[in-house]
Design an enzyme around this catalytic site. Structure first.
Site, PDB file in Angstrom:
ATOM      1  N   ASP A 341      15.826  97.375  87.698  1.00 37.66           N
ATOM      2  CA  ASP A 341      17.042  98.162  87.813  1.00 37.66           C
ATOM      3  C   ASP A 341      16.899  99.379  86.896  1.00 37.66           C
ATOM      4  OD1 ASP A 341      19.833  98.814  88.279  1.00 37.66           O
ATOM      5  OD2 ASP A 341      20.211  98.018  86.278  1.00 37.66           O
ATOM      6  N   ASP A 540      20.829  94.236  84.735  1.00 36.08           N
ATOM      7  CA  ASP A 540      21.848  93.972  83.710  1.00 36.08           C
ATOM      8  C   ASP A 540      23.261  93.914  84.263  1.00 36.08           C
ATOM      9  OD1 ASP A 540      21.958  96.809  84.225  1.00 36.08           O
ATOM     10  OD2 ASP A 540      23.184  96.964  82.414  1.00 36.08           O
ATOM     11  N   ASP A 544      23.437  93.538  90.179  1.00 33.35           N
ATOM     12  CA  ASP A 544      22.077  92.994  90.216  1.00 33.35           C
ATOM     13  C   ASP A 544      22.058  91.484  90.443  1.00 33.35           C
ATOM     14  OD1 ASP A 544      20.926  95.515  89.565  1.00 33.35           O
ATOM     15  OD2 ASP A 544      21.461  95.184  87.469  1.00 33.35           O
TER      16      ASP A 544
END
Length: 651
Positions: A341, A540, A544
């Site tokens: 990410d 995080d 996600d």
């Protein structure tokens, strides 16, 4: 034990669908309590034997350990047998009873403790999955302000919002449903859904999502999806679906257990019955069969895997990586691809002022431009405003008082600083100003910056470039992961394509997939897995979590991670140290090599001892010594990973 775990999964599914079941700690699980009691009784039994206590006390403690830790696997094994399935649970209970029958009660207690601990870990993993899905409750508000046909306002439960309803979101409120803005302008923090680090301007015709946070303006939104089909609801479904698909991966292991259990029972019964048919002595035949049960028991095989994995987990924990189970560590050792990410993972997750670009021939320098912008932005709560004020503070600039302050949602702020009228906002302020200012905005946006325009007395004075700064160790992490897996990491982000491409260029990442919603990240992970990749996803945010659940391994950043991401992830980087990600992968691979070596050692001992018992006469004390010796050997070999030198970054 495994049958019970499957039943718990089904039950927990009902709890998740109910959405309101309270959370409980791991210690409230009966499996955890019984495993702890069994371990304490086992330790006490070993201690009283060492100090020479009366045999009856030693036996009492060991049999109590049997009762505490063995009733659940025994009961689960009996229920499986009633369903015409023979599994290792029942076999281990039988082996423990057989060990006690020939006086080796300590061996049996050890088996009981191992299996009770395994059952406790299964229960905790199941509970975490249910809790992580329930954690989504905190994202979407329970109520919304619906606008009736008569134009009146009424507060309703968000679950009753239907397609076509119009509801109002005031400043600072969470949005109660997915829909399109029909009136108003504001900025919306979509980090929970898309992962974008900065609020997104919303005006009539723009889409908003349930669970996101409204900024300073008031919006009216027409619902486009029913409550059961919002992005948040789909995240719930995707997490649950992905978690269930992982559980089905254990079917192969269960087949092996079934065959092993059947083979062990057949061999033991044959070893007992056949000699009796040919006139052998009952006592010696029973002794040989029980010896076979002891030496063929998979105790050493179980300990072949757990000490290396648990030692690696403990070592990782000391270096800031929480690996939630031994199964997770095994999966880490198989990772072939890493997906990252962007915001809050390889970047710090908060905007910073990076560039001050003045328009030529404007009678103001960089310091004055920043001071004016900070003065006007000081009353604002927008993240970009806080970043500009922080930059002025870091430069030692005093914040001047501002008069006639006003905020225009989706556009910017304005006010008077002394005799100067200052406007600070997005590039829409350039609507009447062509030329150099537009070029400055384009230059900043091309390299991934967010452009903030500053106007002074009606004329553009300069443009500020803000961005979410890359973590210092990000480039080294990408290089280390590339060397370790043989493939470059992939960047999956909900941020805009320009910002994503600019960051990827800094890090040496070629495969960039931007502007992704949570379901798009899941699709990207599954696309990789369909071609045989073992994917580790590092993120995080709430957005996600579904991809973490779908990936072979999900890893969350501990300091910046949302509660849902931390609960859903298989591992957590507690100190947000990016160098720990390739380090824990390397440690997991080393643990896997030790497991393979231990399995070879244990299998060799078992094969030799079983062959000796079948083809010759294996004395019981020698069989127990060989069995326990192999157990100690593989245990000590696995404990080597406890050393700090085993952490790859320190070698």
């Amino acid at each position: 034990m495994r049958v019970a775990a499957r039943e718990r999964t089904a039950d927990s599914g009902e709890e998740v669908r109910g959405w309101r079941a309270p959370r409980s700690s791991a210690w409230s699980l009966p499996e955890v309590r019984w495993a702890l009691i069994a371990a304490v009784l086992f330790a006490m039994g070993g201690l009283v034997q060492l100090v020479g206590a009366p045999p009856w006390l030693y036996w009492t403690l060991c049999l109590a350990c049997y009762a505490a830790g063995g009733w659940e696997p025994g009961w689960a094994g009996l229920k499986a047998l009633r369903g015409k399935t023979l599994d290792v649970d029942l076999l281990m209970a039988a082996a423990a009873i057989g060990a006690a029958a020939i006086g080796q009660v300590f061996d049996g207690a050890l088996l009981i403790v191992i299996f009770a601990t395994s059952g406790a870990l299964e229960a905790v993993a199941t509970k975490r999955t249910a809790d992580s899905v329930r954690g989504l409750l905190d994202l979407a508000p329970a109520t919304a302000t619906r606008i009736t046909d008569d134009g009146e306002e009424e507060v309703v439960d968000t679950s009753v919002l239907d397609v076509g309803n119009v509801f109002m979101i005031r400043p600072g409120e969470r949005i109660g449903g997915d829909g399109l803005v029909v009136d108003g302008a504001s900025e919306v923090d979509q980090a929970t859904i898309t992962g974008e680090p900065l609020p997104v301007d919303k005006a009539t015709g723009d889409e908003v999502f349930a669970g996101t946070v409204n900024g300073t303006g008031t919006l009216r939104v027409r619902v486009t999806r029913p409550a059961a089909d919002t992005v948040i609801a789909r995240i719930v479904a995707m997490v649950a679906e992905a978690s269930a698909s992982k559980a089905t991966m254990q079917l192969f292991i269960e087949k092996i257990e079934q065959r092993y259990s059947v083979g062990m029972v057949i061999a033991t019964v044959a070893l007992f019955v056949l000699p009796l048919v040919f006139g052998a002595d009952l006592q010696s035949t029973l002794l040989r069969a029980m010896t076979f049960m002891i030496v063929a028991s998979p105790c050493a095989l179980v300990l072949s895997t757990m000490p290396p994995l648990l030692s690696a987990i403990a070592n990782a924990g000391r270096h800031g990586v929480l690996v939630k189970s031994a199964v997770v560590l095994e999966r880490l050792s198989t990772v072939t691809h890493v997906a990252l990410d962007k915001t809050g993972t390889v970047t710090e997750g908060s905007p910073r002022l990076m560039q001050i670009r003045r328009v030529p021939d404007v009678a103001v320098d960089d310091t004055e431009l920043l001071a004016l912008a900070a003065a006007v932005e000081n009353p604002s709560e927008h993240p970009l405003a806080r970043a500009i004020v922080a930059a002025a503070g870091a430069a030692g600039l005093p914040l001047r008082p501002v008069e006639d302050f006003a905020s225009a949602p989706g556009r910017g702020v304005r006010g008077r600083v002394g005799d100067t009228f200052v406007e600070v906002g997005n590039p829409t302020l350039l609507a009447e100003d062509r030329g150099v200012a537009h070029d400055l905005v384009d230059e900043l946006e091309q390299v991934g910056y967010t452009a903030v325009v500053v106007r002074r007395n009606g004329a553009v004075a300069g443009v500020l470039g803000l961005t979410d700064r890359v973590r210092e160790a990000a480039a080294d992490m990408v290089a280390a992961l590339t060397a370790l897996t043989g493939t470059r990491p992939i960047l999956l982000t909900g941020d805009n394509s320009r910002a994503a491409a600019a960051l990827a260029a800094q890090l040496g990442i070629a495969d960039v997939r931007a502007e992704l919603l949570p379901q798009d990240k899941v699709a990207a992970v599954r696309e990789l897995e369909t071609v045989g990749a073992k994917v580790m996803l590092v993120g995080d945010g709430v957005n996600d979590a579904p991809a973490m659940a779908a990936a072979t391994v999900g890893v969350a950043m501990g300091r910046t991670g949302s509660d849902l991401a931390l609960d859903t992830a298989d591992a957590v980087i507690t100190r947000d140290d990016l160098s720990a990600i390739p380090a824990v992968l390397a440690l997991a691979r080393r643990a896997r090599r030790l497991v393979i070596a231990n399995l070879a050692i244990a299998a060799t001992f078992i094969t030799v001892l079983v062959a000796w018992d079948l083809l010759g006469h294996l004395p019981l004390p020698l069989g127990v010594a060989g069995h326990e010796g192999s157990t100690v050997l593989v245990g000590l070999n696995g404990l080597r990973l406890l050393r700090d030198a085993a952490w790859p970054s320190e070698r």
